[in-house]
Design an enzyme around this catalytic site. Structure first.
Site, PDB file in Angstrom:
ATOM      1  N   ASP A   1      -3.622  -4.451  -4.651  1.00  0.00           N
ATOM      2  CA  ASP A   1      -2.218  -5.225  -4.858  1.00  0.00           C
ATOM      3  C   ASP A   1      -2.361  -6.993  -4.830  1.00  0.00           C
ATOM      4  O   ASP A   1      -3.121  -7.082  -3.637  1.00  0.00           O
ATOM      5  CB  ASP A   1      -1.431  -3.807  -4.668  1.00  0.00           C
ATOM      6  CG  ASP A   1      -1.169  -4.368  -3.520  1.00  0.00           C
ATOM      7  OD1 ASP A   1      -1.727  -5.278  -2.608  1.00  0.00           O
ATOM      8  OD2 ASP A   1      -0.273  -3.607  -2.648  1.00  0.00           O
TER       9      ASP A   1
ATOM     10  N   ASP B   1      -0.291   4.935  -8.438  1.00  0.00           N
ATOM     11  CA  ASP B   1      -1.021   5.256  -6.743  1.00  0.00           C
ATOM     12  C   ASP B   1       0.822   5.532  -6.534  1.00  0.00           C
ATOM     13  O   ASP B   1       1.231   5.294  -6.621  1.00  0.00           O
ATOM     14  CB  ASP B   1      -1.227   3.676  -6.410  1.00  0.00           C
ATOM     15  CG  ASP B   1      -0.299   2.723  -6.288  1.00  0.00           C
ATOM     16  OD1 ASP B   1       0.197   2.486  -7.018  1.00  0.00           O
ATOM     17  OD2 ASP B   1       0.042   3.399  -4.904  1.00  0.00           O
TER      18      ASP B   1
END
Ligand SMILES: [Zn+2]
Length: 402
Positions: free
Chosen positions: A97, A271
């Site tokens: 991320d 996720d």
């Protein structure tokens, strides 16, 4: 004559069933089937679970957090040790991320403006600056296959003008991320759609990002307190705007119910920290609903966590033994329930893929009890639970390190 280099990400749409998509994403480190669930390795490790065991649950791609790794050990250290694949001993696909979500939800922020964020490191109190270019430089050093644009994610209940400002920043930063990206030949940068629950704002953000031509798109700022119905409205109206030929990723989601609904809306990647974070708290996912293995009811229970589960924990350990490990403070308790929960999630995704492939996904959604597994309501304790042992929906969903 220069050799032409294949793009670092190729998405193949294998089958459609309503809005749901069965597909496959190829990267420089191998391929993964979609819809896919990515276990979260916050600090460069899926807490307590050996990579071989993560792979044995069926996981094909994992996630690591830029925010944590840039603060410790630092991206230069990870790069000096090989790259994230070597560091995590995970040769397959990895996604990082941007660090934005953790900064905005966890950090002690000194200043935020259109150029970026200044915050205090929780490790040593030092002042750290993070902006679009820095996030991409860090992710270039870490070396994941899929990297994410730096975005701003306001809380769900933030005033409308905050969401508008966040979208404007997210679009400006997306362009800056594209320009800063130095490894476009082997890393794929995804854009992130923000806009809260405002459907017009979401549509504008999606349209402008699509014009920048990213190899994949994420839906950010969902499952942050807006509620299940509001999340679905955003997905059902925004996801169809995204290009068919590229993967779509719903960040940080979630409970099985949320995943099934998002697949129906056309999402390909997920996720969430739930399987591992809850696993460490003796909270086990099963098709019949969650169980808390600390409960006295399991003291002499010789059965596995979930009948029919083929995971390492269920093949080898009884509920009673695992309960004992939790009470004795043995690491093996959290490890075993994490392994089971990861296997539960991978089995859910494999069953979803099979249902899409056979054209029976709407039956699956209607009839499979996992399609209804959401956060526990305070008024409906889990099986074998006592109220003080419950993880509230808020606690289970709260952002933070896994
Ligand atoms: Zn199991």
């Amino acid at each position: 004559m220069p050799m032409s280099i294949a793009p670092p990400l190729q998405y193949t749409l294998v089958a459609r069933d309503g809005g749901a998509r069965l597909g496959r994403v190829a990267t420089r480190h191998g391929a993964f089937d979609t819809p896919a669930f990515m276990p979260v390795g916050t600090q460069g490790s899926i807490k307590g679970v050996l990579p071989d065991h993560v792979a044995a649950t069926g996981a094909q791609i994992i996630l690591a957090n830029t925010y944590h790794l840039m603060l410790r050990p630092g991206e230069k250290t990870v790069a000096a040790l090989g790259d994230l694949h070597r560091f995590m001993a995970w040769p397959g696909p990895i996604l990082t991320d941007s660090g934005g979500f953790q900064v905005f939800s966890l950090a002690d922020i000194n200043r935020i403006d259109d150029t970026g964020v200044v915050f205090k490191s929780h490790i040593d109190g030092s002042t750290v600056e993070l902006d679009a270019a820095r996030s991409i430089r860090v992710q270039n050093d870490l070396g994941a296959d899929i990297i994410m644009a730096f975005d701003q994610c306001p809380p769900a209940n933030a005033p409308a003008e905050d969401h508008t400002r966040a979208v404007n920043r997210t679009l400006r930063w997306a362009e800056e991320c594209r320009r800063a990206h130095q490894r476009a030949n082997d890393q794929s940068l995804f854009g992130i759609v923000q806009g809260g629950t405002n459907l017009e704002l979401r549509a504008r953000c999606a349209t402008e990002l699509i014009a920048m031509d990213f190899p994949g798109y994420a839906m950010g700022g969902l499952a942050v307190g807006e509620g299940f119905d509001a999340m679905n409205r955003v997905l059902e109206t925004t996801v169809p705007l995204l290009p068919n030929a590229k993967p779509r990723y719903l960040m940080g989601v979630g409970f099985p119910r949320d995943i099934v609904a998002a697949v129906a809306a056309g999402i390909d990647m997920f996720d969430c920290v739930l399987p591992t974070r809850n696993g460490r708290n003796a909270y086990a996912f099963t098709g019949g609903g969650p169980i808390r293995l600390r409960n006295a009811a399991f003291q002499q229970d010789s059965g596995p966590i979930e009948a029919g589960c083929g995971c390492y924990a269920c093949r080898n350990f009884s509920r009673g033994a695992i309960r004992h490990f939790f009470f004795a403070g043995e690491m093996l308790g959290p490890v075993l329930v994490s392994v089971h929960n990861l296997a539960f999630y991978q089995r859910l995704l494999a069953d979803i893929r099979a249902a899409i492939g056979s054209g029976s996904f709407s039956d699956f959604r209607r009839n499979d009890p996992r399609s209804r597994l959401g956060p526990a309501e305070p008024s409906a304790p889990m099986r074998g639970d006592s109220p003080e042992q419950m993880i509230s929906a808020d606690e289970a969903n709260r952002p933070g390190p896994d």
